[in-house]
Design an enzyme around this catalytic site. Structure first.
Site, mmCIF file in Angstrom:
data_model
loop_
_atom_site.group_PDB
_atom_site.id
_atom_site.type_symbol
_atom_site.label_atom_id
_atom_site.label_comp_id
_atom_site.label_asym_id
_atom_site.label_seq_id
_atom_site.Cartn_x
_atom_site.Cartn_y
_atom_site.Cartn_z
ATOM 1 N N TYR A 137 0.867 -1.172 0.000
ATOM 2 C CA TYR A 137 0.000 0.000 0.000
ATOM 3 C C TYR A 137 0.908 1.227 0.000
ATOM 4 O O TYR A 137 1.525 1.562 1.003
ATOM 5 C CB TYR A 137 -0.903 -0.045 1.235
ATOM 6 N N LYS A 165 -1.175 -1.214 -4.260
ATOM 7 C CA LYS A 165 -2.258 -0.219 -4.240
ATOM 8 C C LYS A 165 -1.532 1.109 -4.307
ATOM 9 O O LYS A 165 -0.875 1.523 -3.343
ATOM 10 C CB LYS A 165 -3.057 -0.354 -2.945
HETATM 11 O O1 MN9 Z 1 -6.472 5.106 -1.210
HETATM 12 C C1 MN9 Z 1 -8.116 6.712 -0.673
HETATM 13 N N1 MN9 Z 1 -7.129 7.445 0.038
HETATM 14 C C2 MN9 Z 1 -7.344 7.951 1.245
HETATM 15 C C3 MN9 Z 1 -7.556 5.486 -1.255
HETATM 16 O O2 MN9 Z 1 -8.384 7.834 1.843
HETATM 17 C C4 MN9 Z 1 -6.244 8.675 1.888
HETATM 18 C C5 MN9 Z 1 -8.799 7.464 -1.805
HETATM 19 O O3 MN9 Z 1 -9.925 6.703 -2.145
HETATM 20 C C6 MN9 Z 1 -9.212 8.880 -1.433
HETATM 21 O O4 MN9 Z 1 -9.966 8.874 -0.256
HETATM 22 C C7 MN9 Z 1 -10.070 9.530 -2.520
HETATM 23 C C8 MN9 Z 1 -10.486 10.950 -2.156
HETATM 24 O O5 MN9 Z 1 -9.361 11.799 -2.146
HETATM 25 O O6 MN9 Z 1 -9.382 9.504 -3.710
#
Ligand code: MN9
Length: 291
Positions: A137, A165
């Site tokens: 990640y 990811k």
């Molecule tokens: O990795 C999410 N990252 C965080 C996935 O939550 C820090 C994303 O889905 C973000 O929440 C999304 C909104 O900025 O892109």
């Protein structure tokens, strides 16, 4: 291993709390059912969106167990097991295997600074503890751990590492990884640029807003597969208007929790302090948006 099961749109699952702020097993189950109903076939459990670092060890295990009980056999399950110590993360990794997860994932060890060898050792230990494939990640904006091509090469050469990811905005690096590792599973991390990742060859996407916009992002995924890039771009534009609104709440997971209740009638509570609920002025504007 069936790599096909790892392709597609995964929701970075929220963690449901009750009115007292305790983990809500009923809320977690209802949320998973609503998302399955929307067509979601993959869950990333206990990650940033799931407020992992605000949960006790017992709660993290309960979230993993309950989510697996509800979704096993209906969706592909990835457990985020990351923690500051290998010892803690390995214990979650072992539990994830026992609960029937298909893979584990972990943020790069953070706060303290480690050498590339120590980071590789961390992931090796998690693979050994669980016997499951591991998904790195990568989220430098939150972890503070940036990785260059050489750092990725050092980790991805291990066959137990299934993929990444990739929550970054450097799509050149993303493309180079795609080119160099055609057999690894690469996920796009930022929902705002889902189309960029898919266009560069991502196998799928994992994101927080897919908890409530699953249908729309499944459609985006299908459009890219069909080669309909103009339509996909138009859809990403529309979805980004909604994401921009979610981000205005100041905390995207708090905003998504509120929309979960508005759209699906599933109460998953508010975020844990120091976070909290979405601001009330923001909540008043939700109805103007068609989630
Ligand atoms: O990795 C999410 N990252 C965080 C996935 O939550 C820090 C994303 O889905 C973000 O929440 C999304 C909104 O900025 O892109």
């Amino acid at each position: 291993m069936d790599k096909q099961a790892f392709r597609g749109i995964f929701s970075a699952l929220l963690t449901a709390f009750d009115a007292a702020g305790e983990f809500s097993e009923a809320g977690q189950r209802a949320m998973i059912r609503a998302e399955l109903q929307a067509g979601i076939r993959g869950f990333y459990v206990g990650g940033s969106t799931g407020e992992a670092f605000l949960l006790s060890p017992e709660e993290r295990e309960a979230v993993m167990r309950v989510s697996a009980e509800e979704a096993k056999g209906k969706a592909t399950l990835i457990a985020h097991v990351g923690d500051l110590s290998t010892r803690a993360a390995a214990r979650y990794a072992e539990k994830a295997a026992r609960f029937g997860y298909d893979a584990i994932s972990s943020v790069t060890p953070f706060y303290y600074k480690y050498t590339p060898e120590q980071i590789a050792g961390y992931y090796r230990d998690l693979a050994e503890a669980s016997g499951l494939p591991v998904i790195l990640y990568y989220i430098p904006a939150l972890s503070g751990v940036g990785m260059d091509r050489a750092a990725f090469d050092g980790l991805l050469s291990d066959e137990r590492i299934l993929g990444v990811k990739y929550t970054g905005s450097d799509y050149y690096l993303f493309e180079r990884l795609r080119r160099a590792y055609p057999d690894k599973i690469l996920y796009n991390g930022y929902d705002e640029t889902c189309l960029c990742g898919l266009a560069m060859g991502a196998d799928g996407a994992i994101g927080s807003t897919y908890n409530v916009m699953g249908e729309q992002f499944l459609r985006l995924y299908a459009l890219v597969k069909e080669g309909k890039l103009d339509e996909a771009r138009a859809l990403q534009h529309t979805l980004n208007d909604r994401i921009a609104f979610l981000l205005e709440a100041g905390d995207v997971k708090a905003a998504v929790k509120y929309v979960m209740r508005e759209k699906y009638g599933v109460d998953v509570g508010v975020c844990r302090a120091p976070g909290g609920d979405a601001p009330s002025q923001w909540k008043e504007r939700v109805k103007a948006y068609d989630f």
